[in-house]
Every structure is written in structure tokens, then in C-alpha cells.
Design a protein around this motif. Structure first.
Motif, short mmCIF file in Angstrom:
data_model
loop_
_atom_site.label_atom_id
_atom_site.label_comp_id
_atom_site.label_asym_id
_atom_site.label_seq_id
_atom_site.Cartn_x
_atom_site.Cartn_y
_atom_site.Cartn_z
N CYS A 134 0.87 -1.17 0.00
CA CYS A 134 0.00 0.00 0.00
C CYS A 134 0.91 1.22 0.00
O CYS A 134 2.12 1.09 0.20
CB CYS A 134 -0.91 0.00 1.23
N PRO A 135 0.40 2.42 -0.23
CA PRO A 135 1.28 3.60 -0.24
C PRO A 135 2.11 3.72 1.02
O PRO A 135 1.61 3.54 2.14
CB PRO A 135 0.28 4.76 -0.39
N SER A 136 3.39 4.05 0.84
CA SER A 136 4.34 4.05 1.95
C SER A 136 4.28 5.31 2.79
O SER A 136 4.79 5.33 3.91
CB SER A 136 5.77 3.89 1.41
N GLY A 137 3.74 6.38 2.23
CA GLY A 137 3.72 7.66 2.93
C GLY A 137 4.74 8.65 2.41
O GLY A 137 4.69 9.83 2.76
N VAL A 138 5.69 8.16 1.58
CA VAL A 138 6.68 9.05 0.97
C VAL A 138 6.72 8.76 -0.53
O VAL A 138 6.72 7.61 -0.96
CB VAL A 138 8.08 8.88 1.60
N ASP A 139 6.76 9.82 -1.31
CA ASP A 139 6.63 9.70 -2.77
C ASP A 139 7.77 8.93 -3.41
O ASP A 139 7.58 8.25 -4.43
CB ASP A 139 6.54 11.09 -3.41
N GLU A 140 8.98 9.02 -2.85
CA GLU A 140 10.15 8.40 -3.48
C GLU A 140 10.22 6.89 -3.25
O GLU A 140 11.13 6.23 -3.76
CB GLU A 140 11.44 9.07 -3.01
N PHE A 141 9.26 6.33 -2.50
CA PHE A 141 9.25 4.88 -2.28
C PHE A 141 7.84 4.36 -2.58
O PHE A 141 7.06 4.04 -1.68
CB PHE A 141 9.65 4.55 -0.84
N PRO A 142 7.48 4.27 -3.87
CA PRO A 142 6.12 3.82 -4.23
C PRO A 142 5.89 2.35 -3.91
O PRO A 142 6.82 1.56 -3.86
CB PRO A 142 6.06 4.07 -5.74
N HIS A 143 4.62 2.01 -3.69
CA HIS A 143 4.28 0.62 -3.37
C HIS A 143 4.26 -0.22 -4.64
O HIS A 143 4.19 0.30 -5.76
CB HIS A 143 2.96 0.54 -2.63
N VAL A 144 4.32 -1.52 -4.45
CA VAL A 144 4.39 -2.45 -5.58
C VAL A 144 3.03 -3.09 -5.83
O VAL A 144 2.19 -3.18 -4.94
CB VAL A 144 5.45 -3.56 -5.33
N SER A 145 2.87 -3.54 -7.05
CA SER A 145 1.67 -4.30 -7.43
C SER A 145 1.92 -5.79 -7.23
O SER A 145 3.05 -6.23 -6.98
CB SER A 145 1.33 -4.02 -8.90
N VAL A 146 0.86 -6.57 -7.37
CA VAL A 146 1.00 -8.03 -7.30
C VAL A 146 1.96 -8.51 -8.38
O VAL A 146 2.80 -9.39 -8.14
CB VAL A 146 -0.39 -8.70 -7.45
N ASP A 147 1.87 -7.94 -9.57
CA ASP A 147 2.77 -8.33 -10.66
C ASP A 147 4.22 -7.98 -10.33
O ASP A 147 5.13 -8.76 -10.63
CB ASP A 147 2.34 -7.63 -11.95
N ASP A 148 4.44 -6.82 -9.71
CA ASP A 148 5.79 -6.44 -9.29
C ASP A 148 6.37 -7.46 -8.32
O ASP A 148 7.56 -7.82 -8.41
CB ASP A 148 5.79 -5.07 -8.61
N VAL A 149 5.56 -7.90 -7.38
CA VAL A 149 6.04 -8.88 -6.39
C VAL A 149 6.44 -10.18 -7.07
O VAL A 149 7.49 -10.76 -6.77
CB VAL A 149 4.97 -9.14 -5.31
N LYS A 150 5.63 -10.65 -7.97
CA LYS A 150 5.95 -11.90 -8.67
C LYS A 150 7.26 -11.78 -9.45
O LYS A 150 8.10 -12.69 -9.43
CB LYS A 150 4.79 -12.29 -9.59
N LYS A 151 7.44 -10.66 -10.15
CA LYS A 151 8.70 -10.43 -10.87
C LYS A 151 9.89 -10.41 -9.90
O LYS A 151 10.96 -10.95 -10.20
CB LYS A 151 8.63 -9.11 -11.64
N THR A 152 9.69 -9.78 -8.76
CA THR A 152 10.77 -9.67 -7.77
C THR A 152 11.14 -11.04 -7.22
O THR A 152 12.33 -11.38 -7.11
CB THR A 152 10.34 -8.73 -6.62
N ILE A 153 10.13 -11.83 -6.87
CA ILE A 153 10.41 -13.16 -6.31
C ILE A 153 11.15 -14.01 -7.34
O ILE A 153 12.13 -14.71 -7.00
CB ILE A 153 9.11 -13.84 -5.84
N LEU A 154 10.75 -13.96 -8.58
CA LEU A 154 11.44 -14.74 -9.62
C LEU A 154 12.88 -14.28 -9.78
O LEU A 154 13.79 -15.09 -10.02
CB LEU A 154 10.68 -14.64 -10.94
N GLU A 155 13.11 -12.99 -9.65
CA GLU A 155 14.47 -12.45 -9.73
C GLU A 155 15.32 -12.92 -8.56
O GLU A 155 16.52 -13.19 -8.71
CB GLU A 155 14.41 -10.91 -9.76
N LEU A 156 14.70 -13.04 -7.38
CA LEU A 156 15.45 -13.34 -6.16
C LEU A 156 15.51 -14.83 -5.82
O LEU A 156 16.25 -15.23 -4.93
CB LEU A 156 14.84 -12.58 -4.97
N LEU A 157 14.75 -15.64 -6.53
CA LEU A 157 14.69 -17.07 -6.19
C LEU A 157 16.06 -17.76 -6.10
O LEU A 157 16.28 -18.59 -5.22
CB LEU A 157 13.81 -17.81 -7.19
N PRO A 158 17.00 -17.46 -7.00
CA PRO A 158 18.30 -18.14 -6.90
C PRO A 158 19.13 -17.71 -5.69
O PRO A 158 20.15 -18.32 -5.40
CB PRO A 158 19.00 -17.74 -8.21
#
Length: 477
Positions: free
Chosen positions: A175-199
Motif C-alpha cells: 500500500c502507499p508508503s507515505g513518501v513519494d520516493e518509495f512507491p508501493h508495488v503491485s501483485v505483478d511487481d512482487v511476482k517479478k521480484t520473487i522470480l528475480e530473487l529465487l536463486p
């Protein structure tokens, strides 16, 4: 048997390579017993499970010139590891900086903090931004400092370089973090991130609230805490925790839920862990100590997100602590300048609570009434946060070879929180005036005192817990 008074009164010599710390109540992983800890070159090199004169003679012969620090029946515990701290430097140093935050940590028995990636400008979302932050922190810290990286939309390609630099893990917001320079992520962003970090072996931490399009009744009084509480219902956390548990199970990837406030999530969390998912969960001092019914009108220093909930919820969280559903307790120290707390209006005030300095006293005051032991407190405040951050090989418990990080404290003595005794930059805290059990007597970082007899040491002794190549770059600039 306690060491003779002449030795117990000896002061720690800053240039002493070899010293011993002695207590009748030394807190190990599963026991509390008399012990003498020998410290050489910043590490625990020997542990003798006794404190008698034979030990003194043995060590004096083995290590000529050894300095003894005898604390009698005071509790000697591993230094606290606070894995959730917002320092805000650079960019918002008027909120909090490394110099003041780490002094507050030292005064509270905290020997390691992990700095969160947001509220500083720039946020820790790229390697270059991490270098900027580390340069600001360098030579300013009174305790050791580790760093979280941040996940925001589109920065997946930056994550491996942050891992290589030595960050302890990543944090994102649902959800919104409260500061503009740190935007929140979508469900799709999370999935991309997990796939990037899995190894990798890293961990992804989540601010677990999922916003709903529910409208506030404009007639509700913004000075009443209940008005704010109704804007952050339990279902916001429950919806987010369901997503996180599903991701954790589906990908078998380390996920961590930060600052859980809603006990409605405990059953789901327990079930997910029972099924073998690599999930960890923290809660915070304020959720275990404060209750919504007790918050006076207009006192916005009590506002945080997720919110402090009802007393019945607090007791359920304690049950989750005792049965292991909740893994650790941290501060989520999130200060700001007083004007952002917009006194009297819970809807517009900044959401964050300052508590870094008082966690041990806050938790012990509540824990002692609930039959929770010293080693349980140590596990919750030290060893589990150290493990979360990948620091368990050097921090979090009293073992040979680990950093000589200690907090020496008196569980029977009380303190009163007064503004003049607060070391963090802005003194606004909901705990001011509270009388608590558990007084920190001394804090030892890698064998050297950083807090003693009510005073902070003269110069910063903390280290930045980053990889050597990053530190070398900073030191040469």
C-alpha cells in the motif's frame, strides 16, 4: 561466588585486548547461569560456566593483565538486534540521523540495528543510493549498522548488486508508503521480484496492508483515535497476509511480515508455517504494550501504521509470541519532526512511533507479568532478528567466536521515561512519563563499552555491516 570487590570495581580499559565479563545471571540460548566470558579482539574467545576464585586464578595465569568486569547478579544478555529502524539520513536528517539514532540504540542495550530503505532521500533502492547512505553513516554510528534494500516498481535489475554489497534483505509496500520516493508495488511487481530473487538466499519483507476503497464518514472526529483506527481495519492486514502466505508457499521463498498488528492474521500465519513455508513474522513494542482504548483524544504521538488495536487484540498477540507464531519483536522506530504529528488530528498526522531506546524495558515490563523468561526475551529481541538479517554467525547469542556484544541490565530496577534522557533526535514519544521495569546498566559492542553509568561513549565505535569492497570504496572517498 562473586569476584572480589577490588576486581569488580576495575574500570574497563579501552586499550585492553583481553577482558572478562562476569555475571551470576548470564543468558544463553536455553539457560540462565553463572558465567565468565573472555573477550579477545572483539570476539568471545572462551566461556567458563562459573565465577569463583578458581576461575579468576586460571584466567589471570592464562591471560596476564586480563581485566575483569564483574556485574554480580545483574543480567548479562546478548546485545539486542533491532532489525527494523528508520534512520532517515540522508535527506530527512531533521527527522533522525545515524549519530542520534545509534546513541539511542546504545542507551537501550541495542548493539546492532538494520536500517530500513525508506524515509531517507535517496531511498536504498539502487547500489549507488546505498553508497550515498553508507557514506553518510560512515564514522557516525555508536552501534553496528546493517542495511535493508528496497523493492519499488521497476528496480528488479538493481537487486543483485545490492545483495552483492551486503544488504540483509529487501522490503516492499503493498500500500502507499507515505513518501513519494518509495512507491508501493503491485501483485505483478512482487511476482517479478520473487522470480528475480529465487536463486538467492535473501528475504523479502512486506508492509502487509492492502488498501480498500472504503470512504470515511466525514462527520467522524479526527481527534478521536477510533476515527483513525476505522480507516485501517483488520481486513487490510488479513488481505495482504493471505497474498504473502500464498507467495511464500507457491515459490518456497523466504518472506517476512513486518510489524504485524492484527491478531486476526495469526491462524493463517500458523497454518502457513505448519505447512513448511519459510515465513517469519515480527510484531512491535507498541502493539504489545499499548491499546486503542487507552489512547487519549488528540495525542497523535500514538499514531502508527498498521494501527495500535484493542486490548483483546494485544493479548492475542502475546499468545502468538508465546506459542511461536510470532518470531521476533522490533521497534519500527519511525520518528519525524513534531510539526508532522499535527497534534489533535489523527487523520493527517505522520504515522510512526519512536521507541528505539526503550524496547528492552517496554517488553520486560509486559513480559514479566506473563511468565516469559529472560532467554525468551533474548530470543525475541536478539537471536531471531539476527537470524532474519543473516547475522546469526556473529550476532544474537553468547557463543564462542561471536561478536562480544552484551547488554547488562537490572530487571528489578525501574526507570521513568523523561525527555531529557532520550537520545533520539525528536523526543516525541507515547511512552514519555511511563515507569518501566528493566534498567540498562551498560552496553558493550565487540568488547568495548558504548554506554555505561548513564553516559554514551565519547566517540562512535560502530561498524557498517557491508561487504569489504563497498566499505573500501567509502573509506577511500
Amino acid at each position: 561466588m562473586i569476584l572480589d570487590s577490588a576486581r569488580s570495581n576495575m574500570q574497563f580499559q579501552e586499550d585492553s585486548r583481553i577482558c572478562a565479563f562476569v555475571s551470576q545471571r548470564t543468558v544463553f540460548m536455553n539457560s540462565i547461569q553463572p558465567a565468565t566470558l573472555v573477550v579477545i579482539d572483539e570476539k568471545i574467545r572462551e566461556i567458563l560456566y562459573d565465577t569463583n576464585e578458581d576461575v579468576v586464578r586460571y584466567l589471570s595465569q592464562k591471560y596476564p593483565g586480563i581485566v575483569f568486569n564483574d556485574y554480580g547478579s545483574l543480567v548479562l544478555m546478548p546485545g539486542i538486534v533491532d532489525s527494523h529502524v528508520h534512520v532517515n539520513e540522508p535527506g530527512r536528517i531533521e527527522w533522525e540521523g545515524f549519530h542520534t539514532a545509534t546513541q539511542a540504540a546504545a542507551a537501550g542495550g541495542v548493539t546492532t540495528i538494520a536500517d530500513m530503505p525508506l524515509n531517507s532521500i535517496p531511498p536504498t533502492t539502487t547500489l549507488d543510493n546505498l553508497k550515498v547512505k553508507a557514506r553518510e553513516a560512515y564514522a557516525k554510528t555508536f552501534v553496528d549498522v546493517a542495511f535493508w534494500g528496497g523493492v519499488i516498481p521497476g528496480n528488479q535489475h538493481e537487486l543483485q548488486s545490492l545483495i552483492d554489497a551486503g544488504i540483509v534483505g529487501f522490503k516492499c509496500f503493498l500500500c502507499p508508503s507515505g513518501v513519494d520516493e518509495f512507491p508501493h508495488v503491485s501483485v505483478d511487481d512482487v511476482k517479478k521480484t520473487i522470480l528475480e530473487l529465487l536463486p538467492t538466499k535473501t528475504v523479502l519483507a512486506f508492509h502487509a496492508e492492502f488498501e480498500r476503497d472504503e470512504k470515511m464518514n466525514s462527520k467522524n472526529d479526527p481527534e478521536l483515535y477510533d476515527t483513525f483506527l476505522h480507516t485501517r481495519p483488520d481486513i487490510m492486514e488479513l488481505d495482504a497476509v493471505k497474498l504473502i502466505c500464498d507467495w511464500c508457499m507457491k515459490y518456497n521463498f523466504r518472506c517476512h511480515i513486518v510489524h504485524l498488528s492484527s491478531a486476526e492474521c495469526l491462524t493463517l500465519i500458523k497454518d502457513t508455517k505448519t505447512r513448511g513455508a519459510p515465513l517469519t513474522v515480527e510484531t512491535c513494542y507498541h502493539y504489545l504494550v499499548l491499546a486503542a482504548e487507552e489512547i487519549p483524544a488528540g495525542l497523535t504521538e500514538f499514531k502508527c501504521c498498521p494501527p495500535i488495536r484493542k486490548n483483546s487484540n494485544r493479548e492475542q498477540l502475546w499468545h502468538g509470541v508465546k506459542n511461536g507464531t510470532l518470531d521476533m519483536i522490533v521497534s519500527d522506530h519511525s520518528p519525524c519532526v513534531p510539526e508532522l504529528k499535527t497534534s489533535g488530528n489523527f487523520l493527517t498526522a505522520w504515522g510512526g512511533i519512536s521507541s528505539l531506546q526503550f524496547g528492552l524495558s517496554l517488553i520486560w515490563t509486559a513480559a514479566r507479568m506473563r511468565g516469559i523468561s529472560f532467554f525468551d526475551v533474548s530470543k525475541l529481541l536478539s537471536s531471531q532478528p539476527a537470524k532474519l538479517c543473516g547475522l546469526e554467525n556473529r550476532k544474537g547469542d553468547l557463543s564462542v567466536g561471536k561478536d562480544a556484544d552484551f547488554v547488562i541490565w537490572d530487571p528489578e530496577e525501574s526507570i521513568k521515561i523523561e525527555a531529557n534522557d532520550i537520545y533520539h533526535k525528536n523526543k516525541l514519544t507515547p511512552y514519555q512519563g511511563k515507569i518501566l521495569f528493566g534498567k540498562v546498566i551498560a552496553t558493550v559492542l565487540r568488547g568495548r563499552f558504548v554506554f555505561k553509568e548513564g553516559k554514551i561513549c565519547d566517540k562512535p565505535l560502530g561498524k557498517l555491516l557491508l561487504n569489504a569492497n563497498i566499505l573500501q570504496t567509502i573509506e577511500t572517498q
